[in-house]
Write an enzyme that holds these catalytic residues in place. Structure first.
Site, PDB file in Angstrom:
ATOM      1  N   TYR A 140      -6.190  31.592   9.191  1.00  0.00           N
ATOM      2  CA  TYR A 140      -6.288  29.942   8.779  1.00  0.00           C
ATOM      3  C   TYR A 140      -7.438  29.313   9.352  1.00  0.00           C
ATOM      4  CZ  TYR A 140      -1.580  30.803   6.912  1.00  0.00           C
ATOM      5  OH  TYR A 140      -0.539  31.435   6.304  1.00  0.00           O
ATOM      6  N   CYS A 159      -8.540  -0.834   6.663  1.00  0.00           N
ATOM      7  CA  CYS A 159      -7.420  -0.292   6.792  1.00  0.00           C
ATOM      8  C   CYS A 159      -7.104  -0.020   8.271  1.00  0.00           C
ATOM      9  CB  CYS A 159      -7.531   1.069   6.172  1.00  0.00           C
ATOM     10  SG  CYS A 159      -6.272   2.127   6.464  1.00  0.00           S
ATOM     11  N   CYS A 192       0.894   3.754   5.014  1.00  0.00           N
ATOM     12  CA  CYS A 192       1.782   3.751   6.238  1.00  0.00           C
ATOM     13  C   CYS A 192       2.936   3.402   5.883  1.00  0.00           C
ATOM     14  CB  CYS A 192       1.140   2.724   7.118  1.00  0.00           C
ATOM     15  SG  CYS A 192      -0.480   3.372   7.802  1.00  0.00           S
ATOM     16  N   CYS A 204       1.918  20.952  10.735  1.00  0.00           N
ATOM     17  CA  CYS A 204       2.025  19.494  10.075  1.00  0.00           C
ATOM     18  C   CYS A 204       3.081  19.205   9.424  1.00  0.00           C
ATOM     19  CB  CYS A 204       0.722  19.069   9.512  1.00  0.00           C
ATOM     20  SG  CYS A 204       0.309  19.951   7.940  1.00  0.00           S
ATOM     21  N   CYS A 213       0.895  -1.254  -0.019  1.00  0.00           N
ATOM     22  CA  CYS A 213       0.039  -0.061  -0.006  1.00  0.00           C
ATOM     23  C   CYS A 213       0.801   1.204   0.028  1.00  0.00           C
ATOM     24  CB  CYS A 213      -1.014  -0.078   1.136  1.00  0.00           C
ATOM     25  SG  CYS A 213      -1.784   1.284   1.566  1.00  0.00           S
TER      26      CYS A 213
END
Length: 495
Positions: A355, A202, A128, A451, A125
């Site tokens: 924001y 998932c 992750c 982030c 995948c």
């Protein structure tokens, strides 16, 4: 948090090249088996393209910021996915143009930090990147990233990790298609491709969301609903987007289709609601564009009110299909609590929430601030923020549509003051125009939620050159099993 030798983040040197991720072969019924990489596995297709592959034994010296192992081979530094510091491994190196790709073939000597990934799709995948690391090792890895990047600004606090680092995503989306046997499949795209990996579960999604996806896949077969084919442009259903209120229990399902013509709609809805009476609203979103963007602009509510609500930090928020809402509520509460703490609110301050989105952190701050001013470019988000303010009975918050930098420049020109600026920009960080407006407005404190620590460090460099000092850095693991890490930083105006 303790550190171990060779477990830290290292910046790749100038010769470092990206590798292709190790992928397990396809197995029967499209379900790859779990387990560690083994030598007999076919890893690369380089020979099919006339490329000569070389097998080499190497030792991993560290990790990149994306969690890939760093190794030396013939004077070059290469990146190898799923390899841990201190491990000795056989890798396969192939050359494509001037780039060298390194793929893990077999781990010869394992690290104590290695675990069997619990997800059977992990090696195929790519969603992750860290499941082969123990939870403790993931925490150290992310701590070391923050420590390294933020070194010029001080020593970060120990990272806030998650007790149960699975099942946390309250938003998930799956794609539909057909396999070689023409059977309908639903799953996620393999990394850097548009090849769908069929999957039932998932492990970072909310379990209920994946259960609903499997029901939709079964109903598609029963109702002869065709999955969309990107190559031909034919078919109906492209994706399904699911949002779950983890406190409220409310569930939104969005069927993303290529056409507004929904044949058998009423019967489909009846069967779907019978299978999942817990679903509170169902929407049809129409996306006719040839794009990787999931949602289109046309939307119709098929049942329910078209939104769900959830509770965060004691406040209730209304969430639409296109609303940005933090995907890990458990860790978001820790993040926001820290942000409000370092804002040092006493009930008198004027806070600018730049924001602001649908108003989450600004409305949480309003409980301890004198007044809050939220600014956001997206007009739909501003309307959501105003509704959320009324829903929670907040009287000391106002929300405006516009560019936050320009808004603060206008505040400064009028002589208006702000005590605190809360900023939570996208991964690309802020820009000089916005940062210069912060400097012009001169709030006493800036609380910067990010982030992406690299763009945050870039922006901190600007602010510290223009009168601010960093007084605290708190990393938070918002996205367990992935290399992403969030941080909230406190800056104060130097006298």
């Amino acid at each position: 948090m303790s550190k171990r030798k060779n477990s830290g983040y290292k910046k790749p040197d100038k010769n470092s090249k990206s590798d292709k991720s190790y992928k397990k072969p396809n197995h029967a019924k499209g379900k790859p088996k779990s387990g560690k990489p083994r030598g007999q596995t076919a890893v690369t297709n380089s020979r099919q393209h006339g490329q000569k592959a070389t097998t080499a034994t190497v030792t991993c010296s560290g990790l990149t910021g994306e969690g890939k192992g760093l190794v030396k081979w013939e004077g070059k530094q290469l990146e190898v996915a799923h390899l841990l510091p201190g491990e000795t491994a056989e890798i396969r190196v192939s050359k494509k143009g001037r780039y060298r790709n390194a793929e893990l073939k077999r781990v010869v000597k394992q690290s104590d930090d290695r675990v069997d990934p619990p997800c059977p799709y992990y090696y195929e995948c790519g969603g992750c990147q860290l499941q082969h690391m123990s939870n403790q090792a993931q925490g150290r890895f992310k701590q070391n990233i923050i420590d390294s990047i933020m070194k010029p600004f001080g020593k970060p606090e120990p990272i806030l990790t998650m007790d149960h680092p699975y099942d946390y995503r309250n938003k998930s989306q799956m794609t539909f298609g057909r396999n070689k046997e023409r059977q309908i499949i639903g799953g996620l795209y393999a990394q850097n491709t548009h090849r769908i990996i069929p999957m039932d579960r998932c492990l970072i999604h909310d379990p209920k969301a994946d259960e609903i996806v499997q029901t939709i896949r079964g109903l598609m077969k029963s109702f002869k609903m065709q999955p969309y084919n990107e190559d031909t442009g034919q078919g109906f259903l492209r994706h399904v987007l699911i949002k779950v209120g983890q406190v409220s229990g409310e569930i939104m399902v969005v069927l993303v289709a290529a056409s507004p013509v929904f044949k058998g709609k009423n019967n489909f809805i009846t069967a779907f609601r019978k299978a999942h009476p817990e679903i509170t609203t169902l929407l049809l979103n129409v996306n006719k564009r040839d794009t990787s963007v999931v949602l289109g602009n046309q939307e119709k509510v098929l049942f329910g009110k078209g939104t769900i609500t959830d509770t965060l930090c004691g406040m209730t928020f209304e969430i639409s299909a296109k609303s940005f809402y933090q995907i890990n509520p458990v860790q978001t509460e820790k993040l926001y609590a820290k942000a409000i703490e370092i804002a040092e609110l006493t009930g008198k301050e004027t806070v600018v929430d730049a924001y602001c989105g649908i108003g989450t952190i600004g409305l949480v701050a309003s409980q301890k601030a004198g007044n809050v001013i939220g600014v956001e470019m997206n007009n739909d988000a501003v309307r959501d923020a105003i509704r959320n303010s009324k829903r929670n009975g907040v009287k000391n918050a106002r929300f405006y549509q516009g560019d936050a930098g320009e808004f603060m420049m206008q505040m400064a020109a009028r002589g208006d003051k702000a005590d605190v600026v809360l900023m939570d920009p996208p991964r690309s960080g802020s820009d000089e125009a916005f940062l210069s407006s912060v400097v012009k407005l001169q709030p006493k404190r800036v609380v910067y939620v990010s982030c992406n620590p690299e763009t945050q460090a870039r922006d901190l460099k600007y602010l510290t050159k223009h009168g601010y000092a960093v007084e605290g850095i708190q990393p938070v693991d918002m996205f367990p099993q992935t290399y992403h890490v969030e941080a909230v930083t406190k800056l104060v105006l130097e006298k």
